[in-house]
Design a protein around this motif. Sequence first.
Motif, short mmCIF file in Angstrom:
data_model
loop_
_atom_site.label_atom_id
_atom_site.label_comp_id
_atom_site.label_asym_id
_atom_site.label_seq_id
_atom_site.Cartn_x
_atom_site.Cartn_y
_atom_site.Cartn_z
N SER A 1 0.82 -1.22 0.00
CA SER A 1 0.00 0.00 0.00
C SER A 1 0.85 1.27 0.00
O SER A 1 1.90 1.35 0.65
N HIS A 2 0.35 2.29 -0.70
CA HIS A 2 0.86 3.64 -0.53
C HIS A 2 0.29 4.17 0.78
O HIS A 2 -0.82 3.81 1.17
N PRO A 3 1.02 5.03 1.50
CA PRO A 3 0.50 5.56 2.76
C PRO A 3 -0.89 6.19 2.66
O PRO A 3 -1.66 6.12 3.62
N PHE A 4 -1.24 6.77 1.52
CA PHE A 4 -2.56 7.37 1.36
C PHE A 4 -3.68 6.33 1.43
O PHE A 4 -4.84 6.67 1.64
N PRO B 1 -1.59 7.69 -5.27
CA PRO B 1 -3.05 7.80 -5.41
C PRO B 1 -3.61 9.06 -4.73
O PRO B 1 -4.32 9.00 -3.72
N PHE B 2 -3.31 10.22 -5.29
CA PHE B 2 -3.76 11.48 -4.70
C PHE B 2 -5.27 11.53 -4.51
O PHE B 2 -5.78 12.19 -3.59
N GLU B 3 -6.01 10.87 -5.40
CA GLU B 3 -7.47 10.97 -5.36
C GLU B 3 -8.07 10.29 -4.13
O GLU B 3 -9.27 10.43 -3.87
N LYS B 4 -7.24 9.58 -3.36
CA LYS B 4 -7.74 8.96 -2.14
C LYS B 4 -7.65 9.89 -0.93
O LYS B 4 -8.07 9.53 0.16
N GLY C 1 -8.65 13.28 1.25
CA GLY C 1 -9.81 14.13 1.42
C GLY C 1 -9.61 15.51 0.81
O GLY C 1 -8.54 16.10 0.95
N PHE C 2 -10.62 16.00 0.12
CA PHE C 2 -10.63 17.33 -0.51
C PHE C 2 -9.51 17.52 -1.52
O PHE C 2 -9.11 18.64 -1.82
N SER C 3 -8.97 16.45 -2.05
CA SER C 3 -7.89 16.56 -3.03
C SER C 3 -8.45 16.83 -4.42
O SER C 3 -9.43 16.21 -4.85
N ASP C 4 -7.83 17.77 -5.12
CA ASP C 4 -8.19 18.00 -6.53
C ASP C 4 -7.02 17.63 -7.45
O ASP C 4 -6.99 18.00 -8.61
#
Length: 361
Positions: free
Chosen positions: A58-61, A232-235, A237-240
Amino acid sequence: MEEQKEHEFNKFIYYFNYDKGELPRIEHSKQTPQYLFKYYGFGKNNIEAFANSYLYASHPFELNDILDSSRFLFFTSKTIQFEDYEKFYFQEKKVFKTEKEFIQFYKDDIKNDCSEYLSHLYNVTSNYYGVISLSGKEDNVLMWPHYTQEKGFQVKFKTDDILKSISNLLGSYDRIIGLFPMNYTAKIQPIDVFKFRRFDIPLIYSTNVKLDSWEYEKEWRILISKPKMGIPFEKLGFSDIKNHDFEPKKRYTKYSIDAIDSICLGFNFFSGSDFINKLIGEKEIEVQPRKEIDQCDLYIQFLDFIIDTFSGKVYISGVKYETDLEGSPYLIRTKERVVISKLKESKYLIVRTGEIIKFNY
């Protein structure tokens, strides 16, 4: 940046000597368990991973605790020098269009405690790391309900074999950083990146500290390093921010099926909502996945696989009364070995062997 080769926290030492070409490591006093355990909920992704012999790094996100391996664990006690910004950012092309734009960015960021620098540092380094979480405790009374809802299954790995097989199956540029126990603590303290020439110690530290509320998991982690596994930035919160080069398959980590000692099904695996169950003998039960449920084919796939692959190594979680010294009854968890065979089509026969392992707490 300064040159510091170790960081001590809560009797764990995080060590890295770049000049010697070593991998980062964590020194601790805990004994490595002979077996490690993975608890799975019953679902398509988990069955696919199990049937195809891979663990997900897993990535930390993607972790289930926002404080676990958090990017906020990176801070700096001093202003990071312009030369360090320049060296770090210009290793990547097209970050800034002009030098003037970069200088303005530096001035703005140092006013904000170098937050953009630290965030970018975290993103770049985490792109090359993955976390595989396992438990060092077989009779883990909270892991069963929390991760399987008592309907999933547990895989028992031989520790030496799982590490060797992962190492043998990694790509030429991939590495096992190590197997480490979690450093449980009452307070999570960030690490000062200013003290380090490189960022290996801050990274392994961030993946290793966890609030002691989680200590019941008795978690051990395998840290994997692979080139560009994606972010996986989209995981968040409030990430665009769009995902960066992220494909789950890049984080698949293969192992040999011989590294599995046994598997144990949850107490409610063969629930009446999912199976037609028929008692046909004192120790024999006929089961059939209900055709009307969405997971019918998945149950068939799973049962066929464990029949073909783990004959004699399948258990079912159970419950038993014991009696204390005063003669009062109390409950304990158990597991009993069972033999599962296929009768026809989607019907299976489960035979209880009476070979019961007790777990006292």
